[in-house]
Write a protein that holds these residues in place. Sequence first.
Motif, PDB file in Angstrom:
ATOM      1  N   VAL A 162      13.110 -19.020  67.626  1.00 53.87           N
ATOM      2  CA  VAL A 162      11.747 -19.475  67.904  1.00 53.87           C
ATOM      3  C   VAL A 162      11.661 -20.072  69.300  1.00 53.87           C
ATOM      4  CG1 VAL A 162      11.142 -19.904  65.493  1.00 53.87           C
ATOM      5  CG2 VAL A 162      12.236 -21.710  66.830  1.00 53.87           C
ATOM      6  N   TRP A 170      19.200 -17.321  60.505  1.00 56.25           N
ATOM      7  CA  TRP A 170      17.805 -16.919  60.714  1.00 56.25           C
ATOM      8  C   TRP A 170      16.908 -17.677  59.732  1.00 56.25           C
ATOM      9  CZ3 TRP A 170      15.469 -13.581  64.185  1.00 56.25           C
ATOM     10  CH2 TRP A 170      14.126 -13.288  63.937  1.00 56.25           C
ATOM     11  N   PRO A 171      15.864 -18.365  60.223  1.00 54.31           N
ATOM     12  CA  PRO A 171      15.000 -19.170  59.340  1.00 54.31           C
ATOM     13  C   PRO A 171      14.107 -18.309  58.443  1.00 54.31           C
ATOM     14  CG  PRO A 171      14.171 -19.177  61.591  1.00 54.31           C
ATOM     15  CD  PRO A 171      15.487 -18.473  61.640  1.00 54.31           C
ATOM     16  N   GLU A 172      14.002 -18.690  57.203  1.00 50.55           N
ATOM     17  CA  GLU A 172      13.181 -17.938  56.252  1.00 50.55           C
ATOM     18  C   GLU A 172      11.712 -17.937  56.648  1.00 50.55           C
ATOM     19  OE1 GLU A 172      13.802 -19.421  52.343  1.00 50.55           O
ATOM     20  OE2 GLU A 172      15.933 -18.865  52.268  1.00 50.55           O
ATOM     21  N   SER A 173      11.296 -18.944  57.395  1.00 46.84           N
ATOM     22  CA  SER A 173       9.889 -19.060  57.773  1.00 46.84           C
ATOM     23  C   SER A 173       9.472 -18.061  58.843  1.00 46.84           C
ATOM     24  CB  SER A 173       9.598 -20.479  58.273  1.00 46.84           C
ATOM     25  OG  SER A 173      10.417 -20.794  59.394  1.00 46.84           O
ATOM     26  N   VAL A 174      10.440 -17.395  59.475  1.00 50.29           N
ATOM     27  CA  VAL A 174      10.141 -16.450  60.552  1.00 50.29           C
ATOM     28  C   VAL A 174      10.278 -15.023  60.025  1.00 50.29           C
ATOM     29  CG1 VAL A 174      10.757 -15.657  62.853  1.00 50.29           C
ATOM     30  CG2 VAL A 174      10.950 -18.084  62.291  1.00 50.29           C
ATOM     31  N   ASP A 175       9.177 -14.287  60.036  1.00 49.52           N
ATOM     32  CA  ASP A 175       9.171 -12.898  59.590  1.00 49.52           C
ATOM     33  C   ASP A 175       9.767 -12.010  60.687  1.00 49.52           C
ATOM     34  OD1 ASP A 175       7.798 -10.088  59.490  1.00 49.52           O
ATOM     35  OD2 ASP A 175       7.535 -10.925  57.474  1.00 49.52           O
ATOM     36  N   TYR A 224       8.317 -11.024  64.415  1.00 51.12           N
ATOM     37  CA  TYR A 224       9.124 -11.394  65.577  1.00 51.12           C
ATOM     38  C   TYR A 224       9.264 -10.206  66.536  1.00 51.12           C
ATOM     39  CZ  TYR A 224      13.215 -13.238  68.126  1.00 51.12           C
ATOM     40  OH  TYR A 224      14.095 -13.667  69.102  1.00 51.12           O
ATOM     41  N   GLU A 226       6.045 -24.039  67.387  1.00 54.00           N
ATOM     42  CA  GLU A 226       7.025 -23.197  66.706  1.00 54.00           C
ATOM     43  C   GLU A 226       8.307 -23.955  66.405  1.00 54.00           C
ATOM     44  OE1 GLU A 226       7.954 -19.529  68.559  1.00 54.00           O
ATOM     45  OE2 GLU A 226       5.916 -18.714  68.387  1.00 54.00           O
ATOM     46  N   ARG A 227       8.757 -24.745  67.365  1.00 53.35           N
ATOM     47  CA  ARG A 227      10.027 -25.458  67.198  1.00 53.35           C
ATOM     48  C   ARG A 227       9.835 -26.948  67.004  1.00 53.35           C
ATOM     49  NH1 ARG A 227      14.113 -27.843  69.883  1.00 53.35           N
ATOM     50  NH2 ARG A 227      12.973 -27.919  71.835  1.00 53.35           N
TER      51      ARG A 227
END
Length: 249
Positions: A139, A164-169, A173, A191-192
């Motif tokens: 992110v 890899w964060p689950e919140s980021v598709d 991306y 985002e961060r």
Amino acid sequence: MEDRKLTVRAVERALDILMCFTKKDDLGLTEIAAEIDLHKSTVHRLLNTLEEKGFVVRNASTEKYRLGLKIWELSAHLSHNDDPAVLLLPQMEQLRDRLGETVSLYLRDGIDRLRIQAVQSNQAIRRVAPVGARLPLFVGASSKVLVAYADESVLQAVMASPDWPESVDRNVYVEQLQDIRRQGYAISYEEREPGASAVAAPIFNRNGKIAAALSLSGPISRMNPQKLHEYGPMLIEAVREMGMMIQTS
């Protein structure tokens, strides 16, 4: 041969100890041992050696360690005429003075980004960007810039990371990276960090390869999405001039 293996392993462990201080300034023996997963007696011996050589110092009152003056002595010899952190500093200061927000310079290191230079905003409410911070490439505007213009293998390594964060598709991306290559800059809005936003653009060297990412960041109260897109073309112009100063390597 066995002695050689032991010596290399000891160096690796000593370096692991020093890297612990990138996360916190003061650390106790137990904290360090837990961080690098070593027995406290082993860590204690290594710390004694590092202390004797001046790379760490121990506070007798708290029994905690911090980096010693030898680290600063080494860092004094890190900057050279072709070091982007030094070379681009005047331009970064000019950009800060012009736009009033914090300006940061990042390099990619594996699947992380490393902030190698920062010029803090002079405004009372500002985003403070510490030099030396290591951040993931999942992110953030600078992260996406560094991935968007890197080889395909970098993108695959980032997306395959177990962190890899689950919140980021992942699909979203990849679409964002395509947008970045089309418009020439990236934006991030909380985002961060909550309450923070940023816009970033790539710095290309004379061979046309991405050398670094330059970002402008600040509070969302001043840097809303509309403002970020206004700053985007300004950053593109700034990094174009900076790229002419970067060596081809």
